[in-house]
Design a protein around this motif. Structure first.
Motif: not given
Length: 64
Positions: A13-18, A29-31
């Motif tokens: 679920p990673c969206v590269s907003v870490c 980003g991924c909660l």
């Protein structure tokens, strides 16, 4: 070693907003929690799908 079946693949679920929330409860980003992020690679496909369902619920709750 046999590679996993295609049906066993569950995308991250990673969206590269870490970035963690101020209280470090979860990634904005991924909660996911840090524990969930670290454990992802050790989860089987069913565990990953269950977490993805939980993340959908978290996202819905955050939108309210």
């Amino acid at each position: 070693m046999t590679p996993p079946a295609e049906s066993d693949f569950v995308p991250s679920p990673c969206v590269s907003v870490c970035k963690l929330t101020a209280d470090r409860a979860y990634c904005i980003g991924c909660l996911r929690t840090l524990e969930e992020i670290r454990g992802w690679k050790h989860m089987d496909a069913d565990q990953k799908r269950a977490l993805l369902a939980d993340l959908e619920n978290r996202q819905a709750a955050a939108a309210e």
